[in-house]
Design an enzyme around this catalytic site. Structure first.
Site, short mmCIF file in Angstrom:
data_model
loop_
_atom_site.label_atom_id
_atom_site.label_comp_id
_atom_site.label_asym_id
_atom_site.label_seq_id
_atom_site.Cartn_x
_atom_site.Cartn_y
_atom_site.Cartn_z
N GLU A 170 -10.55 3.69 3.78
CA GLU A 170 -9.69 4.52 2.94
C GLU A 170 -10.03 4.22 1.49
O GLU A 170 -9.94 3.06 1.06
CB GLU A 170 -8.20 4.26 3.21
CG GLU A 170 -7.76 4.77 4.58
CD GLU A 170 -6.23 4.77 4.77
OE1 GLU A 170 -5.54 4.00 4.07
OE2 GLU A 170 -5.75 5.56 5.61
N ASP A 182 -8.97 0.17 1.98
CA ASP A 182 -7.95 -0.20 2.97
C ASP A 182 -8.52 0.13 4.35
O ASP A 182 -8.20 1.15 4.96
CB ASP A 182 -6.67 0.60 2.68
CG ASP A 182 -5.59 0.34 3.72
OD1 ASP A 182 -5.57 -0.76 4.29
OD2 ASP A 182 -4.76 1.25 3.95
N ASP A 237 0.84 -1.20 0.00
CA ASP A 237 0.00 0.00 0.00
C ASP A 237 0.88 1.25 0.00
O ASP A 237 1.80 1.38 0.82
CB ASP A 237 -0.93 -0.01 1.22
CG ASP A 237 -2.09 0.95 1.04
OD1 ASP A 237 -2.46 1.23 -0.12
OD2 ASP A 237 -2.63 1.42 2.05
N HIS A 243 -3.67 13.90 1.47
CA HIS A 243 -3.89 12.93 2.55
C HIS A 243 -2.68 12.90 3.48
O HIS A 243 -2.83 12.93 4.71
CB HIS A 243 -4.15 11.54 1.95
CG HIS A 243 -4.23 10.43 2.97
ND1 HIS A 243 -5.29 10.30 3.83
CD2 HIS A 243 -3.39 9.41 3.25
CE1 HIS A 243 -5.10 9.23 4.60
NE2 HIS A 243 -3.95 8.68 4.27
N LYS A 262 -4.14 -2.29 10.12
CA LYS A 262 -4.39 -2.37 8.68
C LYS A 262 -4.67 -3.80 8.20
O LYS A 262 -5.28 -3.99 7.15
CB LYS A 262 -3.17 -1.85 7.91
CG LYS A 262 -2.88 -0.38 8.13
CD LYS A 262 -3.87 0.49 7.38
CE LYS A 262 -3.41 1.94 7.38
NZ LYS A 262 -4.30 2.78 6.55
N GLN A 275 -4.01 1.64 14.99
CA GLN A 275 -2.95 2.09 14.08
C GLN A 275 -2.08 3.18 14.72
O GLN A 275 -0.85 3.12 14.66
CB GLN A 275 -3.58 2.63 12.79
CG GLN A 275 -2.58 3.14 11.77
CD GLN A 275 -3.25 3.95 10.65
OE1 GLN A 275 -4.47 3.91 10.48
NE2 GLN A 275 -2.46 4.68 9.89
N GLU A 279 -9.77 12.15 8.02
CA GLU A 279 -9.74 13.49 7.45
C GLU A 279 -11.11 14.18 7.58
O GLU A 279 -11.21 15.30 8.05
CB GLU A 279 -9.33 13.43 5.98
CG GLU A 279 -7.87 13.07 5.77
CD GLU A 279 -7.54 12.91 4.30
OE1 GLU A 279 -7.44 13.92 3.61
OE2 GLU A 279 -7.38 11.76 3.85
CA CA Z 1 -4.00 3.04 2.84
#
Ligand code: CA
Length: 417
Positions: A188, A222, A121, A128, A242, A229, A362
């Site tokens: 994501e 994702d 990834d 971002h 993840k 995380q 975000e």
């Molecule tokens: Ca990602």
């Protein structure tokens, strides 16, 4: 197929994405989407619809995973594409034979199209990267290398597979460390792509050859457990936050089908020019893609009330800082071996405006700014929430091609022992 010729058709004759499907009562097999039908490639081979290179390619794509076709490369895929296009063109001599090889997509289960043995990834949206950074600044290496980490291939699943909210470790509100259900489950919105023929250990793929090693594209979610995380992330990067699951849309839109939607590589400021091993004239002139992407959100209450899902993100792959070929060339620049079917994620494809921010960390400003879902409010995903990604390539003068969907619903965490 009238359904392939509707103005909003996802799968017109110009698309012909490849996938693996299971007809009712049947076994998994390779197919090509056309309108609301699927051409069964094995049945079409048996019916004598292919010859030569196209037949070899169809046989390689007829089984329960498409890896053998990916290993043959894009010329083989191109021969198959031309032959399928001829077969499915209205009035072709093969029309009645071909009709017998078509399944109703609504009656079929769409499966993971490829056996994925490696998943990587990337981080290719500077928007971002900036908003996720604790300081708001880009990492110092951002402009010179496509940043990435090795993900988990065993947890890649096809659209429709629900996500069990993970249990994990993170600091609680009072700062003490707890183990429990992830409180900040996120998505994501990314584009995925599959490697065609790979390389041998120790032999980098030069940037000039990298684009031809990309077989095709999909939507990729994702799923990210933010509390886990952010707690585990230093100093080695993402791990359990993840690896819970990665969802992909089941149809692979080939690189050839997307060729009309090429864009020049993104123009970068002079002090951020890409290093020589990532610069190729063809890639600079047409290595990016314009591709509209969206994320829809439906809660349990919305479904019960019969309300339409709410679109929370609209973005475009054109926002990407790096091209897919640059990501692939960089990945092998140390001699790292890639195999047919390896999966790359582009990273969250956030654009500059709020409506194009492509994850909840975000959109909710890491939980500080609730998102209004028409009566309900959220910072992160709750149990029963469902996220659906869609993608579409469109450009004046060309028939648009769609990606289908990448869907996933949140299930409650398992009770703690
Ligand atoms: Ca990602």
């Amino acid at each position: 197929m009238d359904s392939a010729n509707l103005p909003d058709a996802q799968f017109p004759l110009q698309n012909l994405p490849l996938g693996v499907f299971r007809p009712a009562g049947g076994s998994p097999r390779g197919g090509v989407a056309i309108g609301d039908r699927i051409l069964d490639l094995g049945a079409a081979v048996e019916a004598g619809l292919f010859a030569g290179d196209a037949e070899d390619a169809a046989r390689a794509a007829a089984g329960a995973e498409l890896n053998p076709l990916l290993a043959l490369g894009n010329e083989a895929a191109s021969a198959l594409r031309r032959a399928v296009s001829d077969i499915l063109t209205r009035g072709s001599g093969a029309e009645s034979t071909a009709r017998a090889c078509l399944a109703n997509a609504a009656d079929c289960e769409l499966l993971l199209p490829v056996r994925v043995r490696s998943f990587t990834d990337f981080l290719c949206s500077d928007e971002h990267a900036k908003r996720m950074s604790p300081t708001g600044a880009l990492p110092r290496n951002y402009a010179s290398i496509p940043i990435a980490y090795h993900g988990r291939a065993t947890t890649v699943r096809a659209s429709g597979t629900p996500l069990r909210r993970p249990n994990g470790q993170y600091p609680g509100p009072d700062g003490s460390i707890v183990y429990g259900p992830e409180p900040s489950q996120d998505f994501e919105l990314e584009l995925g792509f599959y490697v065609g023929p790979g390389n041998r250990l120790g032999e980098p793929i030069p940037i000039g050859q990298a684009r031809d090693r990309i077989f095709g594209y999909c939507l990729l979610n994702d799923w990210s457990a933010r509390a886990i995380q952010f707690w585990e992330g230093q100093p080695l990067g993402p791990f359990l936050g993840k690896s819970l699951m990665t969802s992909v849309s089941p149809w692979i839109v080939t690189a050839e089908a997307l060729a009309p939607f090429a864009l020049p590589a993104r123009r970068k400021p002079p002090d951020a020019a890409s290093p020589p091993h990532l610069v190729d004239p063809d890639d600079q002139s047409s290595g990016r893609l314009t591709l509209e992407l969206s994320a829809d959100w439906a809660t349990e209450a919305m479904r019960l009330a019969g309300s339409a899902p709410q679109t929370v993100t609209r973005t475009d792959f054109g926002t990407a800082w790096w091209t897919p070929a640059q990501m692939l060339a960089h990945h092998t620049s140390n001699g790292c071996e890639l195999e047919p079917g390896d999966l790359f994620g582009t990273g969250t494809l956030s654009g500059p405006e709020r409506g194009s921010w492509a994850c909840l960390a975000e959109l909710s400003e890491k939980g500080k700014a609730p998102i209004d879902l028409g009566g309900e409010s959220r910072t992160f995903l709750e149990d029963g929430d469902e996220i659906v990604f869609r993608g579409r390539a469109a450009k004046e003068g060309f028939v648009p091609v769609g990606f289908g969907e990448c869907r996933g619903r949140i299930l409650p965490a398992l009770p703690l022992a």
